[in-house]
Design a protein around this motif. Sequence first.
Motif, short mmCIF file in Angstrom:
data_model
loop_
_atom_site.label_atom_id
_atom_site.label_comp_id
_atom_site.label_asym_id
_atom_site.label_seq_id
_atom_site.Cartn_x
_atom_site.Cartn_y
_atom_site.Cartn_z
N ASP A 159 0.96 15.43 -102.22
CA ASP A 159 -0.09 15.26 -101.22
C ASP A 159 -0.22 13.83 -100.71
O ASP A 159 -1.07 13.55 -99.86
CB ASP A 159 -1.44 15.70 -101.80
CG ASP A 159 -1.57 17.20 -101.94
OD1 ASP A 159 -0.73 17.92 -101.37
OD2 ASP A 159 -2.50 17.65 -102.62
N ARG A 188 4.42 10.42 -91.61
CA ARG A 188 3.25 10.32 -92.48
C ARG A 188 3.07 8.90 -93.00
O ARG A 188 1.95 8.35 -93.01
CB ARG A 188 3.39 11.30 -93.65
CG ARG A 188 3.27 12.76 -93.27
CD ARG A 188 3.77 13.67 -94.40
NE ARG A 188 3.74 15.07 -94.02
CZ ARG A 188 4.50 16.01 -94.56
NH1 ARG A 188 5.37 15.69 -95.53
NH2 ARG A 188 4.41 17.27 -94.17
N MET A 242 -1.36 11.35 -102.43
CA MET A 242 -2.60 10.81 -102.94
C MET A 242 -2.41 9.89 -104.14
O MET A 242 -3.37 9.48 -104.78
CB MET A 242 -3.55 11.96 -103.33
CG MET A 242 -3.89 12.90 -102.20
SD MET A 242 -4.77 12.07 -100.85
CE MET A 242 -6.33 11.72 -101.65
N CYS A 265 2.52 24.36 -100.23
CA CYS A 265 1.45 24.33 -101.22
C CYS A 265 0.07 24.33 -100.58
O CYS A 265 -0.93 24.53 -101.28
CB CYS A 265 1.63 23.13 -102.14
SG CYS A 265 3.12 23.25 -103.16
N HIS A 266 0.01 24.13 -99.27
CA HIS A 266 -1.27 24.23 -98.57
C HIS A 266 -1.39 25.47 -97.71
O HIS A 266 -2.51 25.88 -97.39
CB HIS A 266 -1.51 22.97 -97.74
CG HIS A 266 -1.84 21.78 -98.59
ND1 HIS A 266 -3.10 21.53 -99.07
CD2 HIS A 266 -1.05 20.81 -99.09
CE1 HIS A 266 -3.09 20.44 -99.81
NE2 HIS A 266 -1.85 19.99 -99.86
N TYR A 321 4.81 20.14 -99.36
CA TYR A 321 3.42 19.94 -98.93
C TYR A 321 2.94 21.12 -98.10
O TYR A 321 1.84 21.65 -98.33
CB TYR A 321 3.32 18.65 -98.12
CG TYR A 321 1.94 18.40 -97.56
CD1 TYR A 321 0.91 17.91 -98.35
CD2 TYR A 321 1.66 18.68 -96.22
CE1 TYR A 321 -0.36 17.69 -97.83
CE2 TYR A 321 0.40 18.45 -95.69
CZ TYR A 321 -0.61 17.96 -96.50
OH TYR A 321 -1.87 17.75 -95.98
N ASP A 335 -2.03 14.65 -92.14
CA ASP A 335 -2.13 15.77 -93.07
C ASP A 335 -1.74 17.10 -92.45
O ASP A 335 -1.73 18.13 -93.14
CB ASP A 335 -3.56 15.88 -93.60
CG ASP A 335 -3.94 14.70 -94.48
OD1 ASP A 335 -3.03 13.96 -94.90
OD2 ASP A 335 -5.15 14.51 -94.74
N ALA A 350 0.98 17.19 -107.94
CA ALA A 350 0.26 17.49 -106.70
C ALA A 350 -0.17 16.22 -105.99
O ALA A 350 -0.11 16.13 -104.76
CB ALA A 350 -0.95 18.37 -107.01
N TYR A 366 4.06 21.95 -107.85
CA TYR A 366 2.74 21.45 -107.44
C TYR A 366 1.64 21.88 -108.41
O TYR A 366 0.82 21.05 -108.84
CB TYR A 366 2.45 21.98 -106.04
CG TYR A 366 1.20 21.45 -105.38
CD1 TYR A 366 1.26 20.35 -104.53
CD2 TYR A 366 -0.03 22.08 -105.53
CE1 TYR A 366 0.13 19.87 -103.88
CE2 TYR A 366 -1.17 21.62 -104.90
CZ TYR A 366 -1.08 20.51 -104.07
OH TYR A 366 -2.21 20.05 -103.43
N TRP A 376 3.52 8.44 -99.91
CA TRP A 376 3.45 8.52 -98.45
C TRP A 376 3.30 7.14 -97.83
O TRP A 376 2.73 6.99 -96.76
CB TRP A 376 2.28 9.41 -98.02
CG TRP A 376 2.55 10.88 -98.16
CD1 TRP A 376 3.53 11.48 -98.88
CD2 TRP A 376 1.80 11.93 -97.56
NE1 TRP A 376 3.45 12.85 -98.77
CE2 TRP A 376 2.38 13.16 -97.97
CE3 TRP A 376 0.68 11.98 -96.73
CZ2 TRP A 376 1.89 14.41 -97.58
CZ3 TRP A 376 0.19 13.21 -96.34
CH2 TRP A 376 0.79 14.42 -96.74
#
Length: 383
Positions: free
Chosen positions: A216, A368, A218, A192-193, A189, A351, A212, A153, A223
């Motif tokens: 995520d 997700r 993004m 890493c958070h 995920y 999330d 990343a 990540y 997702w």
Amino acid sequence: MLEEKQIPYIVEKINMRCYGPKPPDFMAKVPTGLLPVLELDGGPPITESLRIMVLLEQEFPDHKPLVPRGNSQEVQRWEQLMRLERRLFSDWLGWACSDWNQAMGKVRCEALLDTIEKELKVAGGPFFFGKDISLADINMVPMFERMVASLAYYKGFFIRGTGRWPAIEAWFAALEQRPTYLGTHSDYYQHCHDLPPQMGGLYFSDEGYPVAAQIDGMDGQSWRLPLPPLSATSLPEPFSAGDSPPVDTLEAAASLIKNHEAVARFALRGVGKPGPRPVSAPLSDPTAIPALEHMAAADMALRHVAHALLVGVDEKQVSEHALQVTASEPSGPAAELTGMPIIPAAAYLRDRIGVPRDMRFPAARQLRAHLNWLADSLVAAVA
């Protein structure tokens, strides 16, 4: 370890400090606040993971042995592997938590991985002492799992999925065949958070940003449906057990349906108010106030998601229960699903799906993606 040795136990969950103050009754027992803690048959609290595991091995000798006994050479090697785990912890954080001398951090981690690769081959693998799991594996894997996730990540550095360290790949594959391991196995995920609030920050290299974005969700693809298959070589996140979409979507739907009221309330935190008790973990707000006036809309939206998980989006959308949204003065049930508040509520829930707290990784990625399908459909209707 408790599951591998089949030792009866009861779990009491205590939050880390980044999620708010610890309960007073816990602090009375453990003034340092350290986790985890073992209370063995009413005895005094015992902290530190390795100390707890060694004690369990001593106190339950008739259960499955996880530490070499009698053979002095194997005992010596076990002690060496315990030290190697501490080196892994040090070298991993030395690179992950630093924004300078990136090249040196990478060199040290590669040398460490080469050492671990050799150790896994000593007894023929896939585990450190051969064909069955030991305390050396159980002690190593929590840090190793976090190292694999965070270096991908933050640094764009892949340990799994590339074939560079085949014994390490085989080790993770063997672990991911064990229900005892999957019961605690998180996805990239989540790691890493949840790591930065605990550790005070990790630093990106330029190679980390695109990875990343994938982890995520993004990047606009990872997702969203259709999801690419999971395998031992899938990137950015390998999962050697693979996926099975019919099974995974069923697991996600079952979890959603079983807990539908609590999940709807939780999602409505996304359009509610911040809680009165501040915490340092950005994705956590345990005292948030959900916007319960939108409960009917949230419930309806999640029913659509559950239906899509059970029959598939394409089949759902040609059925009499298709998700229908409109941008101009809708009437009937569709009116409740136009725009706010469902779009931010769906994103908030998406999330915060926990692996494996809520479901396994393959199921979580399905949920997700289906929440994104819901949100994207609503966005398109009001665009």
